[in-house]
Write a protein that holds these residues in place. Structure first.
Motif, mmCIF file in Angstrom:
data_model
loop_
_atom_site.group_PDB
_atom_site.id
_atom_site.type_symbol
_atom_site.label_atom_id
_atom_site.label_comp_id
_atom_site.label_asym_id
_atom_site.label_seq_id
_atom_site.Cartn_x
_atom_site.Cartn_y
_atom_site.Cartn_z
ATOM 1 N N LEU A 8 0.839 -1.190 0.000
ATOM 2 C CA LEU A 8 0.000 0.000 0.000
ATOM 3 C C LEU A 8 0.882 1.251 0.000
ATOM 4 C CD1 LEU A 8 -1.960 -2.241 1.142
ATOM 5 C CD2 LEU A 8 -3.089 -0.405 2.344
ATOM 6 N N ASP A 9 0.508 2.241 -0.808
ATOM 7 C CA ASP A 9 1.239 3.506 -0.754
ATOM 8 C C ASP A 9 0.749 4.289 0.469
ATOM 9 O OD1 ASP A 9 -1.148 4.890 -1.441
ATOM 10 O OD2 ASP A 9 -0.635 4.900 -3.568
ATOM 11 N N ASP A 10 1.333 5.447 0.723
ATOM 12 C CA ASP A 10 1.014 6.210 1.931
ATOM 13 C C ASP A 10 -0.458 6.584 2.018
ATOM 14 O OD1 ASP A 10 3.645 6.044 2.721
ATOM 15 O OD2 ASP A 10 4.186 8.019 1.938
ATOM 16 N N GLU A 11 -1.029 7.003 0.911
ATOM 17 C CA GLU A 11 -2.441 7.414 0.891
ATOM 18 C C GLU A 11 -3.354 6.216 1.157
ATOM 19 O OE1 GLU A 11 -5.475 9.168 -2.431
ATOM 20 O OE2 GLU A 11 -3.453 10.000 -2.394
ATOM 21 N N VAL A 41 -4.607 -7.339 2.775
ATOM 22 C CA VAL A 41 -5.031 -6.230 1.923
ATOM 23 C C VAL A 41 -3.847 -5.881 1.027
ATOM 24 C CG1 VAL A 41 -5.866 -3.859 1.832
ATOM 25 C CG2 VAL A 41 -6.583 -5.348 3.718
ATOM 26 N N ILE A 42 -4.072 -5.927 -0.288
ATOM 27 C CA ILE A 42 -3.004 -5.669 -1.259
ATOM 28 C C ILE A 42 -3.289 -4.353 -1.982
ATOM 29 C CG2 ILE A 42 -1.861 -6.494 -3.340
ATOM 30 C CD1 ILE A 42 -2.344 -9.313 -2.416
ATOM 31 N N THR A 59 -8.154 -6.877 -2.412
ATOM 32 C CA THR A 59 -7.246 -6.117 -3.262
ATOM 33 C C THR A 59 -7.858 -4.785 -3.656
ATOM 34 O OG1 THR A 59 -5.996 -6.118 -5.332
ATOM 35 C CG2 THR A 59 -8.034 -7.372 -5.317
ATOM 36 N N LEU A 60 -7.016 -3.773 -3.718
ATOM 37 C CA LEU A 60 -7.451 -2.456 -4.167
ATOM 38 C C LEU A 60 -7.288 -2.329 -5.679
ATOM 39 C CD1 LEU A 60 -5.714 -0.323 -1.388
ATOM 40 C CD2 LEU A 60 -7.997 -1.329 -1.363
ATOM 41 N N SER A 61 -6.643 -3.334 -6.298
ATOM 42 C CA SER A 61 -6.361 -3.332 -7.727
ATOM 43 C C SER A 61 -7.221 -4.370 -8.436
ATOM 44 C CB SER A 61 -4.887 -3.660 -7.967
ATOM 45 O OG SER A 61 -4.652 -3.899 -9.323
ATOM 46 N N HIS A 62 -7.862 -3.960 -9.493
ATOM 47 C CA HIS A 62 -8.726 -4.872 -10.246
ATOM 48 C C HIS A 62 -7.921 -5.971 -10.945
ATOM 49 C CE1 HIS A 62 -12.525 -6.052 -11.916
ATOM 50 N NE2 HIS A 62 -12.010 -6.061 -13.131
ATOM 51 N N SER A 63 -6.628 -5.739 -11.205
ATOM 52 C CA SER A 63 -5.824 -6.704 -11.962
ATOM 53 C C SER A 63 -5.631 -8.022 -11.213
ATOM 54 C CB SER A 63 -4.462 -6.114 -12.326
ATOM 55 O OG SER A 63 -3.714 -5.855 -11.160
#
Length: 160
Positions: A8-11, A41-42, A59-63
């Motif tokens: 996860l990035d900072d945001e 959580v990815i 996952t926060l990414s659809h890929s």
């Protein structure tokens, strides 16, 4: 419940962390924080991952949702930010219900051996305070072998 936050990035970290804290889910970005998390959580930056079919993934990414393997496909949820309470609660409820279901009779030995090996390496590095040669000595393997295994499991000695 316990969650491991990966990539996860900072945001994303701020947003996800605040929601998990609010609903009472323990969470950490350190893999060694929990013996075995209830889910992972990815972040969006992660394009591919070696998925453990035993641990549910949000996952926060659809890929990462488009997985060909039927076993892991049922264990991955796409939840983009911002998280809406109704949608997220439904996912957590489903994860919690799956934990109560009986485990399949077959055991993926390779998966468990890899998990155990990575856990032992992390513990050895922790007890050796990140000194690779001392950790290798504690594990009774060659230093170069330990370095190869650390690369394989994406273990960075600076974590310890």
């Amino acid at each position: 419940m316990k969650a491991w936050l990966c990539g996860l990035d900072d945001e994303e970290m701020l947003s996800v962390s605040s929601v998990l804290t609010f609903i009472g889910v323990e969470h950490s970005a350190s893999f060694t924080a929990f013996h075995l998390p209830d889910f992972i959580v990815i972040g969006q930056a992660v394009e591919c991952a070696q998925l453990d079919e035993m641990i549910p993934i949000i996952t926060l990414s659809h890929s990462l949702v488009n997985i060909d393997d039927d076993k892991t496909e049922d264990n991955v949820w796409f939840c983009p930010l911002p998280w809406r309470s109704q949608d997220f609660w439904a996912v957590l409820k489903e994860i919690q219900q799956r934990r109560l279901l009986p485990q399949p009779s077959g055991v993926n030995l390779n998966l468990h051996v890899r998990h155990l090996e990575a856990l032992l390496i992390r513990q050895a590095l922790l007890s050796a305070q990140g000194v690779v040669s001392r950790a290798a000595q504690n594990l009774q393997i060659q230093r170069t072998t330990l370095i190869e295994k650390m690369r394989r499991y994406n273990i960075d000695k600076s974590e310890f």
